[in-house]
Design an enzyme around this catalytic site. Sequence first.
Site, PDB file in Angstrom:
ATOM      1  N   ARG A 155      11.804 -21.945 114.627  1.00 12.15           N
ATOM      2  CA  ARG A 155      10.881 -22.489 113.640  1.00 12.15           C
ATOM      3  C   ARG A 155      11.659 -22.860 112.375  1.00 12.15           C
ATOM      4  O   ARG A 155      12.789 -22.413 112.168  1.00 12.15           O
ATOM      5  CB  ARG A 155       9.802 -21.462 113.281  1.00 12.15           C
ATOM      6  CG  ARG A 155      10.349 -20.202 112.633  1.00 12.15           C
ATOM      7  CD  ARG A 155       9.255 -19.254 112.184  1.00 12.15           C
ATOM      8  NE  ARG A 155       9.820 -18.070 111.520  1.00 12.15           N
ATOM      9  CZ  ARG A 155       9.107 -17.141 110.891  1.00 12.15           C
ATOM     10  NH1 ARG A 155       7.791 -17.252 110.840  1.00 12.15           N
ATOM     11  NH2 ARG A 155       9.692 -16.113 110.311  1.00 12.15           N
ATOM     12  N   HIS A 215       5.278 -23.119 104.446  1.00 14.63           N
ATOM     13  CA  HIS A 215       4.978 -23.289 105.866  1.00 14.63           C
ATOM     14  C   HIS A 215       5.124 -24.749 106.290  1.00 14.63           C
ATOM     15  O   HIS A 215       4.763 -25.672 105.552  1.00 14.63           O
ATOM     16  CB  HIS A 215       3.558 -22.820 106.168  1.00 14.63           C
ATOM     17  CG  HIS A 215       3.363 -21.351 106.018  1.00 14.63           C
ATOM     18  ND1 HIS A 215       3.998 -20.433 106.815  1.00 14.63           N
ATOM     19  CD2 HIS A 215       2.609 -20.627 105.159  1.00 14.63           C
ATOM     20  CE1 HIS A 215       3.636 -19.209 106.458  1.00 14.63           C
ATOM     21  NE2 HIS A 215       2.803 -19.308 105.454  1.00 14.63           N
ATOM     22  N   GLN A 253      11.650 -10.851 106.378  1.00  8.75           N
ATOM     23  CA  GLN A 253      12.007  -9.500 105.951  1.00  8.75           C
ATOM     24  C   GLN A 253      13.434  -9.151 106.355  1.00  8.75           C
ATOM     25  O   GLN A 253      14.216  -8.604 105.566  1.00  8.75           O
ATOM     26  CB  GLN A 253      11.027  -8.484 106.567  1.00  8.75           C
ATOM     27  CG  GLN A 253       9.600  -8.582 106.049  1.00  8.75           C
ATOM     28  CD  GLN A 253       8.706  -9.477 106.879  1.00  8.75           C
ATOM     29  OE1 GLN A 253       9.166 -10.500 107.391  1.00  8.75           O
ATOM     30  NE2 GLN A 253       7.437  -9.124 107.004  1.00  8.75           N
ATOM     31  N   LYS A 292      -6.095 -43.065 103.202  1.00  9.96           N
ATOM     32  CA  LYS A 292      -5.856 -41.626 103.224  1.00  9.96           C
ATOM     33  C   LYS A 292      -4.726 -41.299 102.257  1.00  9.96           C
ATOM     34  O   LYS A 292      -3.673 -41.945 102.279  1.00  9.96           O
ATOM     35  CB  LYS A 292      -5.455 -41.165 104.633  1.00  9.96           C
ATOM     36  CG  LYS A 292      -5.686 -39.687 104.901  1.00  9.96           C
ATOM     37  CD  LYS A 292      -7.171 -39.371 105.073  1.00  9.96           C
ATOM     38  CE  LYS A 292      -7.389 -38.016 105.732  1.00  9.96           C
ATOM     39  NZ  LYS A 292      -8.817 -37.738 105.942  1.00  9.96           N
ATOM     40  N   THR A 295     -10.626 -42.605 108.124  1.00  8.04           N
ATOM     41  CA  THR A 295      -9.454 -42.173 107.354  1.00  8.04           C
ATOM     42  C   THR A 295      -8.656 -41.122 108.106  1.00  8.04           C
ATOM     43  O   THR A 295      -7.431 -41.038 107.953  1.00  8.04           O
ATOM     44  CB  THR A 295      -9.856 -41.645 105.968  1.00  8.04           C
ATOM     45  OG1 THR A 295     -10.647 -40.455 106.105  1.00  8.04           O
ATOM     46  CG2 THR A 295     -10.625 -42.691 105.173  1.00  8.04           C
TER      47      THR A 295
END
Length: 280
Positions: free
Chosen positions: A174, A245, A217, A10, A55
Amino acid sequence: MPLIKKRYGKGRVRVMRIHRDGDRHEVSQLNIKAMLEGDFARTYTNADNSNTVSTDTIKNVVNVVARENTGLSPEEFCQVLAQKYFNTYPQVSSVSITSHETRWNRLSFGGKPHPHSFVLDGNGKPTVELTAVRGGPLTLASGVDGFAFMKSTQSGWENYVKDRYTTLAETHDRICATSMVASWKWSGKPASYPATNAKILDTLLEVFSTTYSWSVQDSLYRMGEAALAAVPEISEISMACPNMHFIPMNLSAFGLDNNNQVFLPTDEPHGQIECTVGRG
């Protein structure tokens, strides 16, 4: 016909590890290629897959080892990963692992290293835009293209519009990361363009790093306000920030939790947040 060579595995298994030592975080973003050799010839020659590891499973092992070893250096991580393949699959005779690291350097403010904020190594390209008309005014803007920065906590996204098309879950913790394109218009000449440009970037980063972000923002507007307050020689600042991300990996199938420690880095598709902040 003899089968002369064979191996498989992989590639481009991207993984971000966060090692949490109290409030201090260490981050390690790797791009792994794991290739196996062993008793797999019949998959090639006899359409017999009974001895061959998928894989996708090879990729899953990378993520499991990442969760179990968040603090290892890339060199140590690759050694542990290879041994995991040997321990798990006796039909594997050799393992080849390639790791490319995306390096994030810790930010410092006032001479003190910040516990969870980072900039990308070898970061950004300074830009200048000038427009001049013979006998008329000159406009000058400076900026930076592809300036990447990140914090591993102190960011959230909550209380947004939800309807039948919404699938994204709310979060108050996050990773927040972007590769920013920014420019600022000069209304006066500073004592030093390089020093003032550096001051603008330092101001943007300090606001981003040291305050909670309710959204990209929210952070961008406050960053722009702070830059204008810090540097009177600019009249406005524009920022365009595509999200970088980091998607938390679901490791529950392997009996492992994931307390914001192992992520899949991806930038496609990405959120695109833009704003211009000027003087009133």
